[in-house]
Design a protein around this motif. Structure first.
Motif, mmCIF file in Angstrom:
data_model
loop_
_atom_site.group_PDB
_atom_site.id
_atom_site.type_symbol
_atom_site.label_atom_id
_atom_site.label_comp_id
_atom_site.label_asym_id
_atom_site.label_seq_id
_atom_site.Cartn_x
_atom_site.Cartn_y
_atom_site.Cartn_z
ATOM 1 N N THR A 148 0.827 -1.048 0.068
ATOM 2 C CA THR A 148 -0.005 0.020 0.003
ATOM 3 C C THR A 148 0.855 1.212 -0.087
ATOM 4 N N ALA A 149 1.982 1.074 0.765
ATOM 5 C CA ALA A 149 2.886 2.333 0.908
ATOM 6 C C ALA A 149 3.345 2.615 -0.504
ATOM 7 N N GLU A 150 3.768 1.435 -1.099
ATOM 8 C CA GLU A 150 4.539 1.523 -2.642
ATOM 9 C C GLU A 150 3.594 2.323 -3.476
ATOM 10 N N GLY A 151 2.408 1.865 -3.468
ATOM 11 C CA GLY A 151 1.356 2.551 -4.378
ATOM 12 C C GLY A 151 1.186 3.905 -4.120
ATOM 13 N N ALA A 152 1.182 4.374 -2.793
ATOM 14 C CA ALA A 152 1.276 5.654 -2.553
ATOM 15 C C ALA A 152 2.296 6.529 -3.028
ATOM 16 N N ASP A 153 3.341 5.790 -2.912
ATOM 17 C CA ASP A 153 4.679 6.388 -3.315
ATOM 18 C C ASP A 153 4.585 6.732 -4.935
ATOM 19 N N VAL A 154 4.083 5.641 -5.735
ATOM 20 C CA VAL A 154 4.027 5.877 -7.185
ATOM 21 C C VAL A 154 2.847 7.114 -7.505
ATOM 22 N N ASP A 155 2.019 7.052 -6.898
ATOM 23 C CA ASP A 155 1.007 8.271 -6.941
ATOM 24 C C ASP A 155 1.502 9.577 -6.599
ATOM 25 N N LEU A 156 2.370 9.504 -5.384
ATOM 26 C CA LEU A 156 3.054 11.042 -5.294
ATOM 27 C C LEU A 156 3.969 11.242 -6.174
ATOM 28 N N THR A 157 4.716 10.485 -6.466
ATOM 29 C CA THR A 157 5.997 10.845 -7.467
ATOM 30 C C THR A 157 5.292 11.244 -8.978
ATOM 31 N N ALA A 158 3.997 10.788 -9.232
ATOM 32 C CA ALA A 158 3.564 11.338 -10.319
ATOM 33 C C ALA A 158 3.059 12.755 -10.179
ATOM 34 N N LEU A 159 2.803 13.091 -9.188
ATOM 35 C CA LEU A 159 2.240 14.293 -8.804
ATOM 36 C C LEU A 159 3.335 15.364 -8.693
ATOM 37 N N GLY A 160 4.636 14.800 -8.713
ATOM 38 C CA GLY A 160 5.671 15.872 -8.640
ATOM 39 C C GLY A 160 6.509 16.122 -7.294
ATOM 40 N N VAL A 161 6.014 14.885 -6.371
ATOM 41 C CA VAL A 161 6.792 14.959 -4.912
ATOM 42 C C VAL A 161 8.122 14.216 -5.215
ATOM 43 N N THR A 162 9.273 14.834 -4.964
ATOM 44 C CA THR A 162 10.499 14.260 -5.268
ATOM 45 C C THR A 162 11.181 13.500 -3.973
ATOM 46 N N ALA A 163 10.571 13.886 -2.709
ATOM 47 C CA ALA A 163 11.413 13.347 -1.539
ATOM 48 C C ALA A 163 10.066 12.446 -0.681
ATOM 49 N N ILE A 164 10.207 11.139 -0.671
ATOM 50 C CA ILE A 164 9.034 10.344 0.049
ATOM 51 C C ILE A 164 9.650 9.304 0.836
#
Length: 260
Positions: free
Chosen positions: A59-75
């Motif tokens: 679940t955390a990995e899925g959120a990481d993918v979504d956040l990266t697509a939104l432009g977040v660079t540090a997760i």
């Protein structure tokens, strides 16, 4: 300097939590701050697979993918066994100015409020500001700073104004009163205390504050958390009613004085 140094978002992979991840990502990308993704697993969790660590990690990995697509660079991903409330608060405590973002599921459900939900627990006991997400937005464009003229509402409005400025949004200062003259007087007094640069849009509304603000349609409504604990909560405070009934995304600002 950004009003928040880090965003801590909780997710269990549900639709409501996915919306929270989206809003967390939208805000974090504009502010240029890191995001911590918290997924909690424990035997009592009813979410399919939520009793196992692999579920939390996936679940955390899925959120990481979504956040990266939104432009977040540090997760940062934190899958943890135990209470989601404790995990979110602990993660927020690692930064000086953290913002917790969660879905609002449970806030408007009587059963969840009686028996406990993470969002409900955060609304009453979070030591930091919490953004409760009821709808995903591609960008935060309308922000209402709700005030009743009290010192705590002024502190909340200040926090909301700082966030709006950092997001590049022109907020509107909103109050609700029994008559227009009283509402406009409150707006004038609060605007002078905020000491903002330039003019601040104002909106005087009539009616019951809890009813009007709970049904207001903005991308984000900002209120203080006065009345979210103690007898005020039991007896029914305006902040408590708005938090549990709001239809807009809600930023609940912790207005307790900072510890020396």
């Amino acid at each position: 300097m950004a009003p928040y140094s880090r965003i801590v978002v909780g997710t269990d992979g549900s639709d409501e939590a996915t919306d929270a991840v989206t809003v967390a990502g939208v805000v974090a990308a504009v502010l240029g701050v890191p995001v911590t993704v918290v997924t909690a697993w424990k035997p009592s969790v009813s979410v399919p697979g939520g009793r196992e660590q692999p579920w939390a990690e996936l679940t955390a990995e899925g959120a990481d993918v979504d956040l990266t697509a939104l432009g977040v660079t540090a997760i940062e991903r934190i899958p943890v066994k135990g209470s989601a409330f404790d995990a979110l608060v602990d993660a927020a405590a690692q930064s000086d100015r953290a913002l917790i973002v969660v879905g609002a599921a449970g806030l408007g459900q009587t059963a969840s409020r009686l028996w406990g939900s993470t969002s409900n627990e955060l609304s009453h006991h979070s030591p930091v500001d919490v953004l409760f997400v009821r709808k995903a937005v591609a960008a935060v464009q309308t922000i209402a700073l709700a005030t009743d003229g009290s010192d705590t509402s002024v502190r909340a409005a200040r926090a909301g104004y700082d966030l709006a400025a950092a997001l590049g949004v022109r907020p509107v200062l909103v109050t609700v009163a029994g008559d227009t003259a009283a509402a406009e007087e409150t707006l004038e007094n609060v605007a002078s205390q905020l000491e903002v640069t330039g003019s601040l849009a104002r909106q005087a509304l009539l009616g019951d504050p809890a009813d009007v603000l709970a049904t207001a349609e903005y991308d984000l409504v900002v209120i203080g958390n006065r009345g979210m604990a103690g007898f005020a909560r039991v007896l029914g405070s305006t902040a408590n009613t708005i938090t549990h009934r709001a239809t807009s995304n809600l930023l609940l600002v912790n207005t307790a004085p900072a510890a020396e």
